[in-house]
Write an enzyme that holds these catalytic residues in place. Structure first.
Site, mmCIF file in Angstrom:
data_model
loop_
_atom_site.group_PDB
_atom_site.id
_atom_site.type_symbol
_atom_site.label_atom_id
_atom_site.label_comp_id
_atom_site.label_asym_id
_atom_site.label_seq_id
_atom_site.Cartn_x
_atom_site.Cartn_y
_atom_site.Cartn_z
ATOM 1 N N ASP A 1 0.908 -1.247 -0.026
ATOM 2 C CA ASP A 1 0.010 -0.076 -0.113
ATOM 3 C C ASP A 1 0.732 1.321 0.115
ATOM 4 O OD1 ASP A 1 -2.212 -1.615 0.421
ATOM 5 O OD2 ASP A 1 -2.441 -1.528 2.365
HETATM 6 N N1 URA Z 1 -1.233 -5.844 3.948
HETATM 7 C C1 URA Z 1 -1.599 -4.786 3.969
HETATM 8 O O1 URA Z 1 -2.612 -4.445 4.338
HETATM 9 N N2 URA Z 1 -1.073 -3.628 3.231
HETATM 10 C C2 URA Z 1 0.132 -4.100 2.594
HETATM 11 O O2 URA Z 1 0.675 -2.946 2.162
HETATM 12 C C3 URA Z 1 0.630 -5.406 2.464
HETATM 13 C C4 URA Z 1 -0.043 -6.713 3.096
#
Ligand code: URA
Length: 229
Positions: A101
């Protein structure tokens, strides 16, 4: 690999230019004129453009320490792509093996070898990913067991696969998962009534971020590449 992709990988041509040459009948595979850009070819095939034999450039494998406010996409959106941080030729021809993310930091793998990245991202391969997670509330005593047995994520069929949790302190844990569902870690903690306030990926399979500085990248070693070959 698709024939048009092979041509791009072994020349300076764009995908559009490669398709145009194919349409004009200028490409042969093992001495036969091929016009369909989606034809599957292998590096052992004798592939010629206007009579000149092509040799594919060797694949590249990169590890990057992703900062916040960057995205794991080949196209910039609200935030710029992490690919801008990697100063190599034709970096936008490469792809990211497993997204993080925008607000997550940590280990990102970048390559132009689709078979290699498949071994990381395919759900069937169950590749382990290790995340350091900072929580809003103290870890509840039953969370470890819940994650071992699997939790129900909103909108998903079935439970999450068994995940390993190691407590670092009251509000910090290391979580190992073998899936890569959308916002998986954040949704797993939401499923047990907590909230992720910071997330950092430390490891993918046996490849570790270690002391690679934030925003920096390096080529993977031959040994690291071989882990997913
Ligand atoms: N899980 C998440 O919630 N975000 C990420 O960036 C990676 C795994």
């Amino acid at each position: 690999m698709r024939l048009d992709k092979f041509i791009c990988k072994s020349t300076e041509l764009t995908r559009t230019e490669a398709k145009k040459l194919l349409k004009m009948g200028k490409v042969t595979v093992n001495d036969i004129v091929i016009k369909d850009p989606s034809t599957q070819v292998h590096e052992n095939n004798d592939i010629c453009v206007e009579g000149e034999e092509l040799t594919a450039r060797s694949s590249r494998y990169i590890i990057l320490h992703k900062p916040v406010d960057t995205i794991c996409s080949n196209v910039d959106e609200i935030y710029p792509s992490v690919l801008h941080l990697v100063e190599v030729d034709r970096v936008f021809d490469m792809h990211i093996a497993g997204r993080l993310d925008a607000d997550t930091t940590g280990l990102v793998l970048i390559t132009d070898d689709g078979r290699w990245s498949h071994n990381i991202i395919s759900p069937k391969k169950q590749c382990e990913k290790v995340y350091r997670v900072w929580l809003r509330d103290p870890l509840k005593t039953d969370t470890e067991q819940k994650f071992i047995h699997g939790v129900q994520l909103q909108g998903e069929e079935g439970l999450t696969r068994p995940a390993k949790l190691k407590q670092v302190n009251e509000k910090e844990v290391l979580l190992t998962i073998t899936e890569g569902k959308y916002h998986q870690v954040k949704r797993m903690f939401a499923a047990v009534g907590n909230k992720v306030v910071g997330l950092h990926r430390e490891q993918v399979g046996a490849i570790k971020l270690a002391d690679l500085p934030l925003g920096q990248w390096r080529y993977l070693t031959t040994e690291e590449v071989s882990l997913f070959s």
